[in-house]
Write a protein that holds these residues in place. Structure first.
Motif: not given
Length: 168
Positions: A130-152
């Motif tokens: 039960h792991i979600f593997w998310i790949t994104m360009p480095n140009s978007h990588a800084a936004s990942f913590p905000s994605i986590v916050a919205r998902a959580a």
């Protein structure tokens, strides 16, 4: 029962312009791969855990859809049909949601890969973890913590680094 918690980690360092992240809920069902990777928050899920996991997936898909319309790029998994129905029927595929969910629990299901528009953001599920593997360009990588916050949503969030060679 331990509280439903959202874990995340950056799995790869930027080397080819792409960042790989993992996001997963806990407690995790007892699993040798997770244990070898150094994870310790194990427990058996119940109906409440299932409802929380369902909400997590809905919110994650919504957050990632901000990068573009989701489109499955992996071959869709087909429903098993008895041999006599296969003779006279077209194969039936699982729904989009089932395509994403089933590989989280069943390691005999093919991986599911979803692209979000032309952004370079992808979601992969598979191998019965039960792991979600998310790949994104480095140009978007800084936004990942905000994605986590919205998902959580209101669930606790923990950045958890593991020995990824046991799970990737």
């Amino acid at each position: 029962m331990q509280p439903f918690t959202i874990h995340w980690s950056r799995v790869s360092e930027p080397d080819d312009g792409v960042a790989l992240f993992a996001l997963w809920p806990s407690p995790v069902n007892p699993d040798v791969c997770f244990q070898k990777a150094g994870f310790t928050n194990f427990g058996d899920g119940d109906e409440s855990w299932d409802a929380d996991a369902d909400g997590l997936l809905s919110r994650l898909l919504k957050a990632l859809s901000g990068y573009g319309v989701p489109q499955q790029t992996s071959k869709p998994a087909e429903k098993h049909l008895p041999w006599y129905r296969r003779l006279f029927s077209k194969p039936e595929v699982f729904s989009f949601r089932e395509q994403v969910e089933l590989p989280l629990s069943w390691d005999d299901m093919p991986d599911c890969v979803i692209n979000f528009g032309a952004s370079g953001v992808t979601l992969r599920t598979g191998r019965g973890h039960h792991i979600f593997w998310i790949t994104m360009p480095n140009s978007h990588a800084a936004s990942f913590p905000s994605i986590v916050a919205r998902a959580a949503a209101s669930h606790p969030i923990v950045q958890t680094d593991l020995k990824w060679e046991y799970l990737v």
